[in-house]
Design an enzyme around this catalytic site. Structure first.
Site, short mmCIF file in Angstrom:
data_model
loop_
_atom_site.label_atom_id
_atom_site.label_comp_id
_atom_site.label_asym_id
_atom_site.label_seq_id
_atom_site.Cartn_x
_atom_site.Cartn_y
_atom_site.Cartn_z
N ASN A 8 34.73 45.95 50.70
CA ASN A 8 35.90 45.15 50.35
C ASN A 8 36.82 46.00 49.46
OD1 ASN A 8 37.72 43.31 49.38
ND2 ASN A 8 36.18 41.79 48.72
N LYS A 15 34.67 47.37 46.58
CA LYS A 15 33.36 46.73 46.36
C LYS A 15 32.50 46.98 47.59
CE LYS A 15 35.32 42.82 43.86
NZ LYS A 15 35.80 41.47 44.07
N ARG A 90 36.44 44.13 54.97
CA ARG A 90 37.28 42.96 54.78
C ARG A 90 38.74 43.43 54.76
NH1 ARG A 90 39.37 40.72 49.40
NH2 ARG A 90 40.07 38.64 49.96
N HIS A 179 41.30 33.99 52.30
CA HIS A 179 39.93 33.53 52.02
C HIS A 179 39.25 32.93 53.26
CE1 HIS A 179 41.21 32.73 47.56
NE2 HIS A 179 40.65 33.93 47.66
N ARG A 240 48.13 33.81 39.17
CA ARG A 240 49.21 33.50 40.12
C ARG A 240 49.75 32.09 39.89
NH1 ARG A 240 45.54 35.24 44.66
NH2 ARG A 240 45.76 37.49 44.81
N GLU A 383 30.66 35.81 51.08
CA GLU A 383 31.55 36.50 52.00
C GLU A 383 30.91 37.78 52.53
OE1 GLU A 383 34.55 35.78 48.87
OE2 GLU A 383 36.01 35.88 50.50
P1 ADP Z 1 37.34 36.50 42.48
O1 ADP Z 1 38.46 35.70 43.07
O2 ADP Z 1 37.80 37.61 41.60
O3 ADP Z 1 36.24 36.87 43.45
P2 ADP Z 1 35.33 34.71 41.37
O4 ADP Z 1 35.07 33.91 42.60
O5 ADP Z 1 34.27 35.61 40.87
O6 ADP Z 1 36.70 35.47 41.45
O7 ADP Z 1 35.70 33.65 40.21
C1 ADP Z 1 36.05 34.05 38.94
C2 ADP Z 1 36.32 32.80 38.12
O8 ADP Z 1 35.14 32.01 38.05
C3 ADP Z 1 36.76 33.10 36.70
O9 ADP Z 1 37.86 32.30 36.35
C4 ADP Z 1 35.53 32.68 35.91
O10 ADP Z 1 35.87 32.22 34.62
C5 ADP Z 1 35.03 31.53 36.74
N1 ADP Z 1 33.68 31.13 36.35
C6 ADP Z 1 32.53 31.81 36.48
N2 ADP Z 1 31.50 31.12 35.91
C7 ADP Z 1 32.03 29.97 35.39
C8 ADP Z 1 31.52 28.83 34.70
N3 ADP Z 1 30.23 28.73 34.39
N4 ADP Z 1 32.37 27.86 34.34
C9 ADP Z 1 33.68 27.95 34.62
N5 ADP Z 1 34.24 28.98 35.28
C10 ADP Z 1 33.43 29.98 35.69
#
Ligand code: ADP
Length: 395
Positions: A8, A15, A90, A179, A240, A383
């Site tokens: 990715n 990644k 991806r 997504h 965003r 994913e």
């Molecule tokens: P990306 O779009 O970069 O792949 P992720 O799917 O990893 O992002 O999501 C990141 C988000 O998930 C961040 O806003 C993070 O704060 C949130 N997050 C992770 N664990 C928790 C939690 N326990 N409670 C609330 N938000 C969370």
């Protein structure tokens, strides 16, 4: 051993995850960050919790791939590169061209590069990474998996903007969404978990990560999605804006003395959303912590985030004229029981409420009460596995 890699590439990151197939066992994963900047970071996890972290300047994606292969060899993550029989890349923008995943050929790489018009930060990087992998692993089955493919089933009623029609005909200006791999995976999985026929269900999937999007999946097909021509549209995200009135752009540019529109778009992409509203952070954990400590703007950011999701759910119940299941996934969706509860209980008039005991989970689960009219589920997305499966399917 047969290994498939899910790759990715972002504008400044790469990644990767290595799976032993067909068991889908993760044998290593990692990422390269800050490509093109000073002090780039290479991280690798493998074996029994072994970790490698190297900081050095990595100027290009080509060099990132070179370093990745060097370390895979150095730490004996793979015995020989021939063991890597599949690679799935991806790709953010597939336009109208790629309705499905495609085997990577020189023509496909050229097309991905050309579609860079739709995703200037991502597609060129992805094309460069595909070229680099092809050189190193000429014998492996290599596939491109597009974020947009799942949404190519949108009807014109939902993908067209109310602009002069020629802009679509001449420039392909329309909604593409993103997504797709995640929405496809979690909606299918939800139907499986419920033991129902995926092709006769109305499902709303909420992918809530740093980037966030909501999709209406009817009879196994994406019929509408909240992201637009680019991932900037839709709900409020980490940095965003989501949907805004575009007339604000010239107004703000004048006030801020900005003359380059891309600078303005950069603000909408990188300095807005939860970060912009709260002034605290783009990270939902920080937002919730600040709100709980009494920060008013963090509270507002949280409420706007929840409200925009609720509005999209309402829209998509209208689009499909009903709903059988709502699915939460990605960083916030999977991990934050509070967000799930606030979103669903705040729109209880649609017929469902959250069972707080069932909702106390980060795993696959039905989280709505027994007497709800539709089912709410938590389905962690994967994913990378989905990408590896696509490669296997195309072998
Ligand atoms: P990306 O779009 O970069 O792949 P992720 O799917 O990893 O992002 O999501 C990141 C988000 O998930 C961040 O806003 C993070 O704060 C949130 N997050 C992770 N664990 C928790 C939690 N326990 N409670 C609330 N938000 C969370």
């Amino acid at each position: 051993m047969s290994i498939t890699m899910a790759v990715n590439a972002g504008s400044s990151s790469l990644k990767f995850q290595l799976f032993e197939m067909p068991q889908e066992t993760v044998i290593a994963k990692g990422l390269v960050e800050r490509i093109g900047l000073n002090d780039s970071i290479f991280q690798l996890e493998y074996g029994n919790d072994q970790e490698v972290k190297v900081v050095e300047d990595i100027p290009t994606h080509d060099r990132a791939v070179e370093i990745l292969f060097h370390h895979l060899e150095e730490y004996k993550v793979v015995e020989q590169f021939d063991d890597i029989t599949g690679v799935g890349h991806r790709v953010v923008a597939g336009g109208e061209l790629f309705k499905e995943s495609a085997l990577v050929t020189d023509e496909v790489i050229a097309a991905v590069d050309e579609l860079g018009e739709f995703a200037p930060l991502h597609n060129p990087a992805e094309a460069a990474v595909m070229r680099a992998f092809k050189e190193r692993l000429p014998k492996a089955t290599m596939a491109a998996i597009f974020d947009t493919s799942f949404h190519t089933t949108l009807p014109a009623v939902n993908y067209l903007y109310s602009l002069p029609y020629e802009y679509y005909e001449d420039f392909k200006a329309r909604k593409y969404g993103a997504h797709g791999t995640s929405h496809s995976y979690v909606s299918r999985r939800a139907a499986e978990m419920l033991g129902r026929d995926y092709h006769s269900m109305k499902i709303i999937t909420c992918h809530l990560g740093n980037g966030a999007s909501i999709t209406a999946v009817e009879n196994g097909k994406s019929v509408d999605t909240s992201m637009g021509f680019t991932p900037l549209a839709g709900v409020t995200m980490g940095t965003r804006t989501g949907d805004i009135d575009v007339s604000l752009m010239p107004f703000l540019m004048k006030k801020l003395g900005i003359t380059d529109v891309s600078e303005m778009v950069n603000i909408l992409n990188k300095k807005s959303g939860l970060a912009g509203i709260s002034g605290v952070s783009s990270d939902m954990r920080d937002i919730i912590a600040a709100r709980d400590a009494g920060n008013e703007r963090a509270k507002l950011a949280y409420e706007i985030f929840v409200s925009r999701i609720q509005k999209y759910i309402g829209q998509y119940i209208a689009v499909m004229n009903g709903v059988d299941a709502i699915v939460f996934t990605a960083g916030i969706g999977e991990n934050s029981s509070v967000v799930r509860e606030d979103v669903i209980n705040g729109i209880s008039a649609f017929g469902a409420t959250i069972d707080s005991e069932r909702n106390n989970t980060r795993k696959e689960a039905i989280i709505s009460t027994e007497d709800s009219r539709y089912v709410v589920l938590n389905v962690p997305t994967n994913e990378e596995v989905e990408i590896a499966r696509e490669v296997e399917r195309l072998k």
